[in-house]
Every structure is written in C-alpha cells, then in structure tokens.
Design an enzyme around this catalytic site. Structure first.
Site, mmCIF file in Angstrom:
data_model
loop_
_atom_site.group_PDB
_atom_site.id
_atom_site.type_symbol
_atom_site.label_atom_id
_atom_site.label_comp_id
_atom_site.label_asym_id
_atom_site.label_seq_id
_atom_site.Cartn_x
_atom_site.Cartn_y
_atom_site.Cartn_z
ATOM 1 N N GLU A 25 56.339 78.168 -21.794
ATOM 2 C CA GLU A 25 56.334 79.456 -21.254
ATOM 3 C C GLU A 25 56.424 79.462 -19.832
ATOM 4 O O GLU A 25 57.326 80.559 -19.175
ATOM 5 C CB GLU A 25 54.924 80.366 -21.615
ATOM 6 C CG GLU A 25 54.898 81.667 -20.951
ATOM 7 C CD GLU A 25 53.689 81.977 -21.089
ATOM 8 O OE1 GLU A 25 53.099 82.509 -19.938
ATOM 9 O OE2 GLU A 25 52.598 81.868 -21.765
ATOM 10 N N GLU A 41 45.744 77.886 -13.127
ATOM 11 C CA GLU A 41 45.641 79.141 -14.200
ATOM 12 C C GLU A 41 44.353 78.781 -15.011
ATOM 13 O O GLU A 41 43.728 79.562 -15.356
ATOM 14 C CB GLU A 41 46.998 79.288 -15.084
ATOM 15 C CG GLU A 41 46.818 80.478 -16.051
ATOM 16 C CD GLU A 41 47.857 80.521 -16.889
ATOM 17 O OE1 GLU A 41 47.832 81.316 -17.883
ATOM 18 O OE2 GLU A 41 48.833 79.541 -16.985
#
Length: 455
Positions: A75, A152
């Site tokens: 992604e 993240e």
C-alpha cells in the site's frame, strides 16, 4: 422498484449487466474486460466529480509466513514510483488538479483510490493503473518506507483505543489468519525483505484479480476504454485467449474457516499507564454475507449505535461511568466478530464490564419494544441514505458488491431488508451472542494476570 442482482465472478469476455432506474437517475453497469479485469461504474447525473478505486482481493489474511506485512507494505510502496513516474510525479498529478489519492489495506482486500473532477478522470485512471501494475519496488524505497511504516505502527500503539481493538481481534479470532493485525507488527515489518514483497505483488496483482470501480459524473463505456488503454500501456498481458486467464478470480469462499477459531478464554490485558481503561468484550459472530447481517446492524443500533442506545443511556447517561461506549460488528468471508467497547476510570472497570454484559443479556432475555425497533429502523435508514451521498461511498459500495457480497443491492432494496428485521430477529441474534463464551481485552494500568468479573 428494489433491485438485488447477483454478480457472476467468472464469465465470457465482455460480459456486462446494467441496472437502470437507480435513485436520482443513477445508472450502474458492470463489464469484464480482456484478462478478466472487472469494471463497475455508477453514473450520477449532475455531478462534476468522480471517485475511482482499483481493488485487489488480497488482504493481511492472505500473507504466507515469509510475506507477513507485505500487503500493507505494498500500500505504501505503490506510491513510490513506477517505470514511467516518480513518487513526486504521482503526488503532483493529483495536487495540481485539486484531487486527492490514497489507499486502504483490509484483512481481505486492498483499494487504491482517487477523487477528482470528472475532466481529470483520465489522468486518475492512468496514474492508478500505472501504480497497481508497474510499481518498481526499489530496494531503497523499501528501506525508506520500512521506517515510515514502523512510525505508523508506533503511532497506533500509542493510542490505547487502537490497541484494545487490535488485541481483541487477535484474541477473539485466535488461530485464524483474520486475527492477525492488518498493518503487521514491528517484527514482521523488520523481517520482510524486498524479494518477499515483490513475490507477494507478483502473485496477487494480476489482471484476473483487478476490480475497477468508478462513481460520479462518468460514462461506463468511456471508463472501460480508459482502463483498457491504461492497462495496455502497463505491460500487463491481456491478450491470452485461454479461459483461465480471461476469467476473473473466483470470489473468496464463504465457508471453511470458522472451525479454526479458538477464542481466548482468559482476559487479554495490556498494561499501560493510562488515565482510562479501554475495554472490549465480545465473541465470534456473523460472516459478511450472512442473511442476518441486517438484524446485526439493527441490533447494534439498539444496543450501542447512538445517544438513544441502551449502552449509552444506561452506562453513560444514567450512571455517568463512561464518556464513550458503543457496540460494533465486523464480518468477513468465513467469520466475523461482535463486540462492546467502553472507556472508563480504571477503578470502575469491573462495574462497566458487568454492565456491558448485562445489557446484552437484557436484550436477549427481554426482547424489544415497538418504539425502539422503529427508532432503530429510522436510524439505519437515515445512515444508509446519507452515507451514499458522495461518490466515494458509491465507489466503495460497488467494490464490496463485487468482492464481498456477490450481489449489487440498490438503496431501496437495502432499506426493504432493514425494514424486514423484526424484534424477534434481534432478540434471537442477541440470545445467540449472549450464549457464547465472551472474550475480553483490556488496556490500562493493570497487571497482566488481573481477573475481571463478567457478571
């Protein structure tokens, strides 16, 4: 007239269907292009914008041992450049037209999407197709993005609400690939190599697995032409005449995984020096295609779906024990889960847990008055219609119809299914949930061997 139309995963090249007379004059069409690429569009008259999504039916549950974390890694990496575009080229293409592009990884699919003016749709389709088909996956980009993903994960780990939901999913779906975290873990992200990610990419990003959905001010035939032209430039082989390569991938099987689930019997406790305890308690539940999913949506509206819900009224309004409390459900092809969430002062955790369980049992044992059922129906009707007022929601509906549900359901049919849910349907489902052994996850200032009373 309500419309529900089955979607055939495989079929001859060029197979298409059309649904006319959608709400607001919208028109939904589906075609299968050479190579098995599926294109679904919803033309919405009067709009000057469009949202396009490129879906691949692969998620975190599909990773093999050496590929753990690859789906989420891709992604990120697909935005880092192709043979024709640098990462800056990709970012600039959308910024200079006031558009936006992003991606989302799920447990069973990945979607790359963009929202632009209708005049800029050719650019959006070409850029996204280029990204999905021709990512370079350079070693330097892998190492750079590894650090971004670790940041993240660290950010998510600092949020106790994210942590408790993730640990609950791991516990309630223990033994099943669906229980793994979507984004991977620091260990798996550090371990996966560029070649592993490239192998995962080559295995799953193929014409027969690609679904393109577009909603807004669009024409179906023009979208199909744009997709075909962009894929032709990509280098993907769309010319093979064999039926296997021409037909789309079969939809994910909807049975066969539930027996692998062995929910955790002891509470999962994550010690954090937080001011609040974050609690989730629940059980394995319905799949994404279970006919009772409309009853589940209605149950959630009654139990924990708004300010008038039972959890909110009893635990927050009447007792003042929490700020946030709700119920939720997630369904997948062969399993799913149902849960109750609350955030409270650590000293009140046992009381809140008991009240969460008690409200579920009260619904299972006492049924549902007509006024509550009517209020739940109204809440779902409004939420359903208002949630489809933008092109992004319409685009997502098409993708899930193709990849998840196997049927397209228009708004009127969806409303009819909601209205058909009875009080007995809800009571029966609540009784089934309440009869199962519950899994508890808690994040807060507790020792890991802390016991909690459920009733």
């Amino acid at each position: 007239m309500p419309v529900s139309l089955p979607l055939t995963p495989a079929g001859p090249e060029g197979r298409s269907w059309t649904i006319a007379g959608q709400d607001g004059g919208a028109l939904v069409r589906r075609s299968v292009l050479p190579g098995g690429v599926r294109v679904l569009t919803e033309s919405m008259p009067g709009l000057r914008s469009a949202t396009v999504g490129l879906w691949v039916g692969v998620g975190s549950r599909d990773e093999t041992t050496s590929h753990f974390g690859s789906t989420h890694f891709l992604e990120h990496l697909l935005f880092k450049g192709t043979a024709r575009r640098s990462a800056m080229d990709i970012a600039s293409a959308f910024d200079e037209v006031g558009g936006e592009a992003n991606a989302v990884t799920g447990k069973e699919h990945t979607c790359y999407y963009a929202r632009v003016l209708d005049d800029d749709l050719p650019m959006a389709v070409d850029v996204l197709c280029d990204m999905v088909t021709s990512a370079t996956l350079a070693e330097a980009d892998v190492e750079s993005e590894r650090g971004v993903i670790l940041e993240e994960l660290a950010m998510n780990d600092d949020d106790p609400t994210d942590v408790v939901h993730e640990r609950f999913a791991e516990a309630v779906l223990a033994g099943h690939p669906l229980g793994r975290p979507i984004g991977g873990t620091p260990d798996t992200i550090n371990a996966v190599g560029r070649d592993d990610i490239a192998a995962h990419y080559a295995q799953h990003y193929r014409p027969a697995g690609l679904v393109v959905t577009v909603a807004g001010g669009v024409d179906h035939d023009k979208v199909c032409a744009l997709v075909g032209e962009s894929l032709a430039r990509s280098g993907w082989d769309l010319s093979d005449d064999s039926a296997a390569d021409r037909a789309p991938f079969a939809r994910r099987p909807t049975t066969g995984g539930a027996q692998l689930i062995t929910p955790a019997r002891r509470p999962v406790v994550v010690r954090r020096t937080t001011e609040q305890a974050n609690v989730v308690i629940g059980t394995p539940s319905l799949t994404a295609t279970d006919p009772r999913r409309y009853a589940m949506s209605t149950l959630n509206a009654v139990l924990g779906g708004g300010m008038s819900s039972r959890l909110f009224q009893e635990i927050r309004e009447a007792r003042g024990l929490v700020y946030s409390v709700y119920s939720f459900a997630s369904g997948y092809s062969d399993s799913g889960y149902f849960g109750l969430y609350a955030g409270c002062t650590p000293a009140k955790t046992d009381e809140v847990v008991r009240l969460l369980v008690a409200e579920l049992h009260r619904l299972a044992d006492g049924g549902l008055p007509a006024d509550e059922l009517a209020r739940a129906h109204g809440q779902l009707r409004g939420g359903l219609v208002l949630g489809l007022e933008d092109t992004g929601s319409r685009m997502s509906r098409l993708g899930k119809a193709e990849l998840v549900h196997g049927e397209f359901i228009d708004v009127d049919e969806a409303l009819a299914r909601v209205e058909s849910v009875t009080a007995e349907d809800i009571r029966s489902l609540a009784a089934d949930l309440a009869a199962q052994e519950l899994t508890l996850a808690v994040v807060g200032p507790f020792d890991e061997d802390r016991e909690f009373s459920l009733g």
